[in-house]
Design a protein around this motif. Sequence first.
Motif, short mmCIF file in Angstrom:
data_model
loop_
_atom_site.label_atom_id
_atom_site.label_comp_id
_atom_site.label_asym_id
_atom_site.label_seq_id
_atom_site.Cartn_x
_atom_site.Cartn_y
_atom_site.Cartn_z
N PRO A 1 0.83 -1.32 0.02
CA PRO A 1 0.05 0.01 0.00
C PRO A 1 0.86 1.12 0.03
N VAL A 2 0.20 2.42 -0.14
CA VAL A 2 0.88 3.81 -0.01
C VAL A 2 0.91 4.03 1.47
N LYS A 3 1.88 4.33 1.82
CA LYS A 3 2.03 4.97 3.26
C LYS A 3 2.42 6.53 3.24
N SER A 4 1.83 7.05 4.19
CA SER A 4 2.10 8.75 4.50
C SER A 4 2.16 9.09 5.72
N ILE B 1 8.72 6.57 -4.06
CA ILE B 1 8.04 7.74 -3.92
C ILE B 1 7.22 7.58 -4.82
N VAL B 2 5.68 7.92 -4.73
CA VAL B 2 4.56 7.73 -5.33
C VAL B 2 3.74 8.86 -5.14
N GLU B 3 2.66 9.13 -6.04
CA GLU B 3 1.45 10.17 -5.55
C GLU B 3 0.97 9.76 -4.31
N GLY B 4 1.03 10.86 -3.33
CA GLY B 4 0.46 10.60 -1.97
C GLY B 4 1.17 9.92 -0.93
N GLY B 5 2.43 9.71 -1.13
CA GLY B 5 3.27 8.94 -0.27
C GLY B 5 4.39 8.32 -0.76
#
Length: 359
Positions: free
Chosen positions: A276-279, A327-331
């Motif tokens: 998943p994307v983490k932020s 690095i991806v969009e949103g985190g």
Amino acid sequence: MTEAQIIAALLGFIDRGEASEAAFEEMALAVFAYQFAHNQPYRRFAIQRGRTPLTVRRWRDIPAVPITAFKDLTLSCTPPEEAQAVFMTSGTTQGGIRGKSHHPTLAVWDRSMLVNFRNRFMQQRERIAMGILFPDEAALPNSSLAHYLALAKRECGTSDSAGFIGPDGLDIPRLIAALERAEASGEPYALLGASFSFVHLLDALAAAGRRFALPEGSRILDTGGFKGQSREMGADAFYDALSVALGVPRAACINMYGMTELSTQFYDDGNAIYPPVKSGPHWIRSRVVDPVTGHDLPEGATGVLLHHDLAHFNCVSAILTEDAGIIVEGGFKLLGRVDGADSKGCSLAVAAFLKAARG
């Protein structure tokens, strides 16, 4: 700024709800100036790199300290003996040497944790019944995770929240009884703890032939990994097993990414799809860099994660980890520990830091 002034400024910054890039940069430069003035090993390193409060104009140019340096040096702006709390790493690497983060006050750490936790895990729910699958602060007084979970339980848990790990390990009969009550109550329930504790729970439930269907709105929070603590599981198998055994969808299985060397945690929005994307919140920024040069890599390229955590004001706010990421969009996406050339690059960064910091 004095210590009292930097603490007041950070508490106000955390409470503001959001921050522009310019506002983050202004606060980051103030924290860097404070650390440069009071943290002598870090000051020596920054000078060697030609980075001082007079020359640094962007938060991205603040020199980062390799994470393993916390095991070799005391990195504290205030005398370590005056610390209200000292959080220590597990000591599973480097022959049992434990990294330390000194906190003259827990006011900033606690505010950072609670504001972020309420937003990302509680999702505006005031309180929820919690089961904690990790030893308490009495058993592990130097564990940042023990403090994190105690804070979550005290400030966000209902009165019937409880811990289920004692001197003899996971108390399976008592935990099963709590899950039965939660299932029958119809009220959401949350299980929080170390990832390896959930593996032990899954094994115990499988051995007992038990499954649960926890009420809608129930949530799971796991953190850390399995290595050296339990049998290892792939992430997809782990979250599938949690969902089947407890009746909690993978989208409500949240992984928290944190470390002793930071005062702020990262979250994802569930593990329906892995990774998943983490932020993080507005007082922390993350980059993916080449560990030798410190230069940013383009979005989508795999490199080493570097975090700028303003809440970690007493030590150093810029930390070069040994975690690979994109690095991806949103985190960012967390890919595990570095290896190969990046691992060698991290070792070189550590050597360069220690040489400069020791003078």
